[in-house]
Scaffold this active site. Structure first.
Site, PDB file in Angstrom:
ATOM      1  N   ASP A 156      -3.023  -7.884 -30.166  1.00 33.55           N
ATOM      2  CA  ASP A 156      -2.898  -9.198 -29.543  1.00 33.55           C
ATOM      3  C   ASP A 156      -1.448  -9.484 -29.148  1.00 33.55           C
ATOM      4  OD1 ASP A 156      -1.966  -9.420 -32.133  1.00 33.55           O
ATOM      5  OD2 ASP A 156      -3.693 -10.575 -32.818  1.00 33.55           O
ATOM      6  N   ASP A 167      -1.999  -9.874 -35.771  1.00 31.83           N
ATOM      7  CA  ASP A 167      -1.445  -8.745 -36.523  1.00 31.83           C
ATOM      8  C   ASP A 167      -0.364  -8.013 -35.740  1.00 31.83           C
ATOM      9  OD1 ASP A 167      -2.852  -7.307 -34.652  1.00 31.83           O
ATOM     10  OD2 ASP A 167      -4.443  -6.690 -36.024  1.00 31.83           O
ATOM     11  N   CYS A 173      36.888 -24.994 -34.569  1.00 36.30           N
ATOM     12  CA  CYS A 173      36.103 -26.177 -34.240  1.00 36.30           C
ATOM     13  C   CYS A 173      35.228 -25.921 -33.009  1.00 36.30           C
ATOM     14  CB  CYS A 173      37.016 -27.370 -33.979  1.00 36.30           C
ATOM     15  SG  CYS A 173      38.032 -27.175 -32.498  1.00 36.30           S
ATOM     16  N   ASP A 202      -5.946 -15.328 -34.754  1.00 37.17           N
ATOM     17  CA  ASP A 202      -6.843 -14.202 -34.515  1.00 37.17           C
ATOM     18  C   ASP A 202      -7.715 -14.061 -35.762  1.00 37.17           C
ATOM     19  OD1 ASP A 202      -7.896 -12.001 -33.161  1.00 37.17           O
ATOM     20  OD2 ASP A 202      -6.584 -10.627 -34.239  1.00 37.17           O
ATOM     21  N   CYS A 246       3.361   1.603   2.779  1.00 31.94           N
ATOM     22  CA  CYS A 246       4.588   0.804   2.599  1.00 31.94           C
ATOM     23  C   CYS A 246       5.617   1.591   1.786  1.00 31.94           C
ATOM     24  CB  CYS A 246       4.281  -0.505   1.873  1.00 31.94           C
ATOM     25  SG  CYS A 246       3.147  -1.584   2.745  1.00 31.94           S
ATOM     26  N   CYS A 248       0.839  -1.198   0.000  1.00 29.45           N
ATOM     27  CA  CYS A 248       0.000   0.000   0.000  1.00 29.45           C
ATOM     28  C   CYS A 248       0.878   1.254   0.000  1.00 29.45           C
ATOM     29  CB  CYS A 248      -0.924   0.021   1.211  1.00 29.45           C
ATOM     30  SG  CYS A 248      -0.001   0.088   2.775  1.00 29.45           S
ATOM     31  N   CYS A 306      36.964 -24.809 -29.844  1.00 28.47           N
ATOM     32  CA  CYS A 306      37.285 -23.371 -29.780  1.00 28.47           C
ATOM     33  C   CYS A 306      36.096 -22.595 -29.206  1.00 28.47           C
ATOM     34  CB  CYS A 306      37.617 -22.826 -31.171  1.00 28.47           C
ATOM     35  SG  CYS A 306      38.972 -23.650 -32.004  1.00 28.47           S
TER      36      CYS A 306
END
Length: 814
Positions: free
Chosen positions: A707, A703, A84, A505, A16, A13, A87
Site C-alpha cells: 500500500d 504495512d 539567535c 489497511d 514522436c 507516440c 543568525c
C-alpha cells in the site's frame, strides 16, 4: 564527453520519440541520443562543447518542448557561531543568493544547515565560503557518533569553566563598584581602591577584572560588530553595542578621572557591562546544556552500538573494532552482549531483546536463518551471525539518519518566526536609538539615557524566538524515537496534529496477518486431492492467503505437484495449467469475470463472509471445483486504538481488498463504522484522494509494502510493524512494532509538540512585548519601575532557557 538527461514534453507516440531522437542526433557534437516515450526523457551523450540550449533548440525545432533535468545534491553543514533567529535568517538568505542553490534550512538547535543545490552550478566549498563570509564557521557534517557526543560534552565542560570565571570576575567588579553605594548596608572596601580615597585606583581595579570578562565574552564583539558592519545585526550585535556603549562611556569617564575630574568616579558603568556579559554567557551555557538534552535520543541510539565485536575467522575468535566488520563476516555474540551488526543467525538460538529499537518489551525468540538488528541485546544463548549490512546500511544507522533528518527540518509554522526575525534586531536597534534620543531631549541626562539604551538592547531576545520551534521538534521527534515512533520531518509533525481521518489497511495492520484454513469445500474432487491441487498452485504465490493454504497442506503431509504457465492476476487471484486443464484460483469477482458460476455455494459464501472469513474459489476448465475459507485474527489493541482516536475527534475507516461482508465483520470487531472493500492495491491511492477531495485530512496506516502508493498519497502515511526500506521511503512515520496504539500515540505526540511550539512562541513574543517597553522606561514616566541593564541582561539570558526548558517537558510524554 558528458551525458545529460532532458525532459521532453508533447510526445504521444513512437513517431514522436523517433522524431525527437533524430533531431537531437543531428546536432553537431552529439555522439548518442536515447529517447524514452514512457518516461518522457532524452538521454544524450555529447562533447563538452555542446550546450543545453543547442539541444533544447533542436527539440523545439522538431515541434516539442524540453527542459534540463538538474540532478540536485544535498549536503548537511555544521555551522558554528549562530546565537539567535537573526543568525539563522542571515545564513539562509546569504546561501540562497548563490546561483544553483535550490533550498536551505538552518536549525539553530542542532547548528546545522541543510542545503539542496545543483552541483553543476555551485560546489560545497563555495557554499561553505558564503557562510564564512556571513560571519560564521562551517564544515561538512559528519554522521553523529558517540565520540562526537564526547567532543560536545568536552566543549560544554570548557564553556562551563569560562562561565564560572566570568561570573566570579563580574561579581568582584560589582562588589567594588557598589559596595559603597548601599548606605547603612555598605560593604567593606580596602582604602587603596576606595572611590572616596583613591578614585583612580577604584576605576583601574574595575578595568583589570572587567578585561577578563570581556576577553571571555569576546565572541559577542567579534561576531556582533562584524555582522553589524555587514548590515546583518544579530543578538551578538545587540550585546556588543549595548555593553560596548557602557564600557566606552566608562572608559571616557576614567580618562576624565585621571585628568583630575574626580566627580567622574560616579559615572562608571563597568559593572553593568560585565555583569550583563557574564549573565548572558551563563544563560548561553544553560541553553547549550538544555539543547544537548534535546538530542539525547540520538545519543541513546548511537550508544546501542557496541565498540568491539568477536570475529570468527578460520575457527579462531578475534576481538575487533565493530566498525571493521565486513559483509559476510561471522560474528560471535555471547549472552548479555549487544549485537554489533545487522545479520542472519547461522548457528545457535536465543531470545533477543529488541526493545531499544522497537519499544517491544518482550524478548523475541530467534533461531537459525532469523535476522537480527545491530544494537539489540542477546539475552540467553550464544549466536553466530553472518553480517548482512554494515556501517551506514544497518537499520540502526538508517534510524539515526531518519531522526537527524527530521530534526533538521523546519515546521511550516516557523515561517512566521523567520519573517519576524528578519526585521527584529534592526527594529530593536532603532527602538534603542530612539529611546536614547527621547530621554536625552526630555531629561538632558546622558547617563539615564544611556542606561535605557543599553537596557533595550540587552533585554530584547531573538534567541527565544529562534529556539521556540526547533527545540520542541527535536525533543518531540527524539521522544518518539525512544518509543519506536520514527517521524521523518517537522512538517509531518505539524500535519499529523491536524488530521481528522485515519484510514487503516486490514491485513497485517488491523489484523495479525497470520491466517488459518477454516474450511475446505470440494465439489468435484476428493478432499485430499482438492487440497493438493489448491496448495500446489498457491505455492507459486507469496500472498498471505496462499501461504496459509500451503502450510495446511504441509501439515497434512500432502506432496505438492508442479503447475505449468503460472500467472498472478493482480488483485484477483492466480491461474495455471495442470494436465491440460486451466485452473483459476481467486475471489468471487475473478470467477464472475471468467464466466464461472458460484451460485451453488452462494449461501456458504455469504455465511462465511459475514463472520469475517475470506473465501477463495477454484475452477477447473470454467467449472467451479470448490472453495477454501481462511480466517485472520484481529489485533488485541485494535478496538482500544479506534476508541482512543474517537475521543480525539478522529474518524477511522478501514480499506481492504477483501469481500465487503468479510471486511464489515472485521470492522465491527474493531469498532470502525466506515468500510471501503474490494479495492485493488493500485486503487488504494485513489480512495485516499477521494477522501481528501471531500475535505478530509487523511492519515493512512499500512504495512508499507503493498500500500505504498496510498501511504504517499495520504497527508500522513504510517508504516506499522515494518523496518523495510520500502516503508521508510513511502511513509512519513515508521512504527517499529505492531502496536496499533502507537498510531494514536503518534497523533497525540504531534499534537503535544505543536501545542508546545505555540506555548514557546507565545512566551517568546510576550516576553519581548513586555520587556522592551520596561527597558525603554515607558512605565517610569508614569511613576512605575525602571529596568537596570543588569536585570535586563539576566532576563534576556533566562528567557531562552525558559523556552528550552518548556520544550524539555515533552520528555515526559508517554
Amino acid at each position: 564527453m558528458k551525458e545529460k538527461t532532458y525532459i521532453i514534453e508533447g510526445m504521444t507516440c513512437a513517431m514522436c520519440s523517433s522524431a525527437v531522437q533524430k533531431a537531437i542526433s543531428k546536432v553537431e557534437g552529439v555522439e548518442l541520443s536515447e529517447v524514452n516515450l514512457l518516461t518522457n526523457k532524452a538521454t544524450v551523450t555529447m562533447q563538452d562543447t555542446v550546450s543545453d540550449e543547442t539541444i533544447l533548440h533542436a527539440v523545439r525545432e522538431a515541434g516539442y518542448d524540453g527542459s534540463v533535468i538538474n540532478e540536485l545534491k544535498e549536503v548537511i553543514l555544521d555551522v558554528d557561531g549562530m546565537t539567535c533567529a537573526m543568525c539563522v535568517n542571515t545564513v539562509e538568505k546569504d546561501v540562497l543568493k548563490l546561483v544553483g542553490v535550490d533550498s536551505v534550512v538552518v536549525n539553530l538547535v542542532s547548528n546545522q544547515a541543510k542545503v539542496i543545490f545543483n552541483p553543476g552550478l555551485v560546489k560545497t566549498p563555495e557554499i561553505i565560503q558564503q557562510i564564512e563570509n556571513s560571519g560564521y564557521q562551517a564544515k561538512v557534517h559528519v554522521a553523529m557518533t558517540s565520540s562526537r557526543y564526547d567532543e560536545q560534552k568536552e566543549k560544554l565542560k570548557k564553556q562551563k569553566g569560562e562561565v564560572i570565571i566570568a561570573l566570579i570576575l563580574s561579581f568582584i567588579v560589582m562588589y567594588i563598584a557598589m559596595s559603597t553605594m548601599l548606605g547603612q548596608f555598605s560593604l567593606p572596601l580596602p582604602e587603596i581602591i576606595h572611590p572616596d580615597v583613591n578614585p583612580i585606583n577604584f576605576a583601574i581595579a574595575q578595568i583589570v577584572f572587567s578585561v577578563g570578562v570581556i576577553y571571555l565574552g569576546r565572541h559577542f564583539y567579534t561576531r556582533g560588530i562584524k555582522n553589524l558592519i555587514r548590515k546583518a545585526p544579530n543578538m551578538d550585535s545587540l550585546v556588543a553595542v549595548g555593553t560596548g556603549a557602557a564600557i566606552i562611556y566608562s572608559v571616557y569617564n576614567t580618562v576624565l578621572l585621571i585628568l583630575g575630574d574626580h566627580h567622574a568616579v560616579h559615572h562608571l558603568y563597568y559593572e553593568s557591562a560585565v555583569v550583563v556579559l557574564a549573565l548572558i554567557m551563563f544563560g548561553k551555557y544553560l541553553e547549550a546544556k538544555s539543547k544537548g538534552q534535546t538530542s539525547e535520543a540520538i545519543e541513546a541510539l548511537l550508544n546501542l552500538k557496541p565498540k568491539t565485536a568477536t570475529l570468527l575467522k578460520e575457527g579462531v575468535e578475534i576481538e575487533i573494532d565493530s566498525d571493521e566488520i565486513a559483509l559476510n563476516d561471522l560474528i560471535i555474540v555471547k549472552p548479555g552482549s549487544s549485537i554489533p551488526v545487522d545479520g542472519v543467525i547461522v548457528s545457535g538460538r536465543s531470545a533477543v531483546d529488541e526493545s531499544m529499537i522497537t519499544g517491544e518489551s518482550v524478548p523475541v525468540d530467534k533461531d537459525i536463518s532469523d535476522s537480527v538488528i545491530m544494537g539489540t541485546m542477546n539475552a540467553s544463548g550464544t549466536l553466530t551471525i553472518q553480517a548482512t549490512a554494515i556501517l551506514g546500511d544497518t537499520k540502526l544507522a538508517k534510524i539515526v539518519k531518519l531522526v537527524e533528518d527530521a530534526q533538521a527540518h523546519k515546521a511550516p509554522i516557523s515561517k512566521l518566526v523567520d519573517k519576524i526575525s528578519g526585521i527584529f534586531v534592526p527594529a530593536v536597534m532603532a527602538i534603542a536609538v530612539l529611546t536614547f534620543i527621547v530621554w536625552m531631549l526630555v531629561t538632558k541626562d546622558i547617563e539615564q539615557s544611556l542606561l535605557h539604551f543599553v537596557s533595550v538592547l540587552v533585554i530584547a531576545c531573538p534567541c527565544a524566538l529562534g529556539l521556540a520551534t526547533p527545540t520542541a521538534i527535536m525533543v518531540g521527534t527524539g521522544q518518539g524515537a525512544k518509543q519506536g515512533i520514527f517521524i521523518k520531518s517537522a512538517e509531518t509533525l505539524e500535519k499529523a496534529a491536524h488530521i481528522d481521518t485515519v484510514l487503516f489497511d486490514k491485513t497485517n495492520t488491523l489484523t495479525h496477518g497470520s491466517l488459518i484454513v477454516t474450511q475446505l469445500h470440494s465439489l468435484k474432487l476428493q478432499q485430499r486431492e482438492f487440497l493438493q491441487l489448491f496448495a500446489s498452485i498457491e505455492k507459486y504465490s507469496q500472498h498471505p492467503l496462499a501461504l496459509a493454504i500451503v502450510e495446511n497442506a504441509n501439515a497434512e503431509n500432502i506432496d505438492l505437484i508442479s503447475i505449468d504457465d503460472f500467472e498472478a492476476i493482480h488483485g484477483f487471484g492466480i491461474q495455471g495449467m495442470y494436465n491440460k486443464q486451466k485452473i483459476l484460483v481467486g475471489n468471487a469477482r475473478l470467477m464472475r469475470e471468467n464466466g464461472v458460476s458460484i451460485d451453488q455455494v452462494m449461501k456458504e459464501y455469504s455465511d462465511l463472509s459475514a463472520i469475517g472469513q475470506t473465501v477463495m474459489f477454484m475452477s477447473l476448465d470454467g467449472e467451479l471445483a470448490g472453495f477454501v475459507a481462511v480466517a485472520d485474527v484481529i489485533k488485541e489493541d485494535a478496538n482500544e486504538t479506534i476508541n482512543a482516536l474517537k475521543k480525539q475527534g478522529i474518524q477511522s475507516v478501514m480499506i481492504t481488498g477483501d469481500q465487503e461482508q468479510t471486511a464489515k465483520y472485521i470492522a465491527k470487531l474493531a469498532g470502525i463504522d466506515e468500510v471501503i472493500a474490494e479495492v485493488l492495491p493500485e486503487d488504494k491511492g485513489n480512495k485516499v484522494k477521494e477522501l481528501q477531495d471531500k475535505g478530509h485530512s487523511v492519515l493512512m496506516v499500512g504495512d508499507g509494502i503493498n500500500d505504498s502508493v496510498a501511504l504517499v498519497q495520504a497527508d500522513i502515511g504510517i508504516a506499522i510493524g515494518s523496518g523495510t526500506d520500502v516503508a521508510i521511503e513511502s511513509a512519513d512515520i515508521v512504527l517499529m512494532n505492531n502496536h496499533l496504539m502507537d498510531v494514536e500515540k503518534a497523533v497525540r505526540l504531534s499534537k503535544a509538540t505543536m501545542r508546545n511550539i505555540k506555548q514557546n512562541l507565545f512566551w517568546a513574543f510576550f516576553y519581548n512585548f513586555l520587556g522592551i517597553p520596561f527597558a525603554m522606561g515607558v512605565f517610569e514616566i508614569f511613576g512605575g519601575p525602571s529596568l537596570n541593564p543588569m536585570i535586563a541582561g539576566a532576563a534576556m539570558a533566562f528567557s531562552s532557557v525558559s523556552v528550552v526548558s518548556n520544550a524539555l517537558r515533552l520528555k515526559r510524554f508517554r
